[in-house]
Write an enzyme that holds these catalytic residues in place. Structure first.
Site, PDB file in Angstrom:
ATOM      1  N   LYS A   1       0.907  -1.360  -0.134  1.00 23.61           N
ATOM      2  CA  LYS A   1       0.085  -0.003   0.054  1.00 23.61           C
ATOM      3  C   LYS A   1       0.880   1.281  -0.077  1.00 23.61           C
ATOM      4  O   LYS A   1       0.375   2.085  -0.318  1.00 23.61           O
ATOM      5  CB  LYS A   1      -0.935  -0.066   1.204  1.00 23.61           C
ATOM      6  CG  LYS A   1      -2.140  -0.930   1.209  1.00 23.61           C
ATOM      7  CD  LYS A   1      -2.944  -0.502   2.231  1.00 23.61           C
ATOM      8  CE  LYS A   1      -4.253  -1.519   2.441  1.00 23.61           C
ATOM      9  NZ  LYS A   1      -5.164  -1.231   3.422  1.00 23.61           N
TER      10      LYS A   1
ATOM     11  N   ASP B   1     -10.723   4.155   2.144  1.00 21.56           N
ATOM     12  CA  ASP B   1     -10.929   3.926   3.328  1.00 21.56           C
ATOM     13  C   ASP B   1     -11.692   4.899   4.393  1.00 21.56           C
ATOM     14  O   ASP B   1     -12.803   4.689   5.093  1.00 21.56           O
ATOM     15  CB  ASP B   1      -9.584   3.248   4.252  1.00 21.56           C
ATOM     16  CG  ASP B   1      -9.148   1.668   4.107  1.00 21.56           C
ATOM     17  OD1 ASP B   1      -9.858   1.173   3.310  1.00 21.56           O
ATOM     18  OD2 ASP B   1      -8.152   1.566   4.313  1.00 21.56           O
TER      19      ASP B   1
END
Ligand code: ATR
Length: 295
Positions: free
Chosen positions: A79, A115
Site C-alpha cells: 500500500k 478507507d
C-alpha cells in the site's frame, strides 16, 4: 465453504480487467464482491486477485500499464510502496500515506485510498456522521490514519488512545495539516483517561487488531471500563463479525457497527473510482456475506 451461485461477468474480447495486488491474496473477498457488482451493473469488467511478492511490485506495475488494465486494488504489503510507481495520488491517499485503489485514466494511473470515504459512508448510513461530535479512537496504525483523517473533517474533538503513546503522538502530528478546527489529543491506552473521555464521547472507534480472530475473547478496552450508552461503537475488525468490544457495547445499550460494513464500503468506493458508477451495494454485501463465516 459451501458453493455459492453468484452472478459472474461473462468474459469476452472486450472485457476490462481490474486486479488485486497483494501477498497473500487467496483469502480476499474482493473478487467475489466486485465480480458480483460488475455483473449486477452489466459492466464488461472482471476482477482477479494476483499474488505479487514485494520485489516484483515494480515489474507488476509495468505489466499492468502495458496490459492496459482498468484499475487495481492494492493490499498488504504494497500500500505504501506502490505510491512512487503511480502518476499521481489523491489528497486522501497523500494524507493517509497509503494507496488501496488506483485507476487507469487514459494511461495515467491515479491512486487513492477509499478507507476514509468508506468510513464516512458507514457513519452516514448509521446516522453517526454529525458535525461537532466527540470521538475516541483506539489505535494508531494504518487503519487509524484513515479514521483520524475522516474524523478530522467532522469532529469537534478526537482523542487517540494507543498502547504505544509515541505512535499516537506521531499520528496526530502527521495528520495535523488536515486537522480543521477540531481539537486532537494523543493519550496512552489506560483505564482512567479513557474512562474520563468516554463519559462524554459520541463515538468510539476501534482500529486496533485486539479482538481479531483467533483472539475473539479479547477486548481493546482496559479492564473495568464501561461504555456509556450514548457512545456509539464502530469496530473496524470484521472477523469475528461481533467482537467482544461490540458485545460489551451492546450490553450497555450503545449503538454498534461492525467492521464488515467498513470492508463493504471501502469496496463500494473503489468500484466507483474505477467505473464512475455506483454499484449495487446489496449484491456486494451478499457476496461478502457468502464468503465470510457467519456468526
Ligand atoms: P493496521 O494497519 O491494521 O492499523 P497496525 O499498523 O499493525 O495495523 O496497527 C495495529 C494497532 O493495534 C496499533 O495501534 C497497535 O498498538 P501499538 O502501536 O502499541 O503496537 C494496536 N495493538 C495491537 N496489539 C495490541 C494489544 N495487544 N494491545 C493494545 N493495542 C494493540
Amino acid at each position: 465453504m459451501t458453493l455459492q451461485h453468484q452472478p459472474l461477468p461473462s468474459i469476452s474480447g472486450t472485457t476490462r480487467v481490474v486486479a488485486l495486488l497483494g501477498c497473500p491474496v487467496s483469502h480476499s473477498l474482493s473478487p467475489a464482491m466486485h465480480n458480483a457488482a460488475f455483473a449486477a451493473a452489466g459492466l464488461d469488467y472482471c476482477y482477479v486477485a494476483l499474488e505479487v511478492r514485494p520485489e516484483e511490485l515494480g515489474p507488476a506495475l509495468r505489466g499492468i500499464r502495458a496490459l492496459n488494465l482498468a484499475g487495481i486494488n492494492v493490499t498488504i504489503p504494497h500500500k505504501e510502496a506502490v505510491i512512487p510507481l503511480l502518476d499521481d495520488i489523491t489528497e486522501e491517499a497523500r494524507a493517509i500515506g497509503a494507496v488501496n485503489t488506483a485507476a487507469n485514466r487514459d494511461g495515467r494511473w491515479i491512486g487513492t485510498n477509499t478507507d476514509a470515504a468508506g468510513f464516512r459512508r458507514l457513519l452516514e448510513l448509521n446516522g453517526l456522521y454529525r458535525k461537532g461530535i466527540k470521538a475516541v479512537m483506539l489505535g494508531a496504525g494504518g487503519a487509524a490514519r484513515a479514521g483520524l483523517y475522516l474524523l478530522g473533517q467532522v469532529a469537534r474533538e478526537v482523542v487517540v488512545f494507543n498502547r504505544t503513546l509515541l505512535r499516537a503522538e506521531e499520528l496526530v502530528r502527521a495528520l495535523a495539516p488536515y486537522q480543521g478546527t477540531g481539537r486532537w489529543e494523543a493519550l496512552p491506552l489506560q483505564r482512567e483517561p479513557l474512562a474520563a473521555h468516554l463519559e462524554n464521547a459520541d463515538l468510539l472507534v476501534n482500529t486496533t487488531s485486539v479482538g481479531m480472530h483467533p483472539n475473539d475473547h479479547e477486548s481493546p478496552l482496559p479492564d473495568g471500563i464501561e461504555i456509556p450508552a450514548q457512545c456509539a461503537v464502530v469496530d473496524m475488525i470484521y472477523a469475528p463479525p461481533e467482537t467482544r468490544l461490540l458485545e460489551l457495547a451492546e450490553r450497555s445499550g450503545a449503538r454498534t457497527v461492525g467492521g464488515r460494513e467498513m470492508l463493504l464500503y471501502q469496496a463500494v468506493e473503489a468500484f466507483g473510482f474505477w467505473t464512475g458508477v455506483e454499484p449495487d451495494v446489496q449484491a456486494m454485501e451478499q457476496a461478502l456475506r457468502a464468503g465470510l463465516p457467519s456468526g
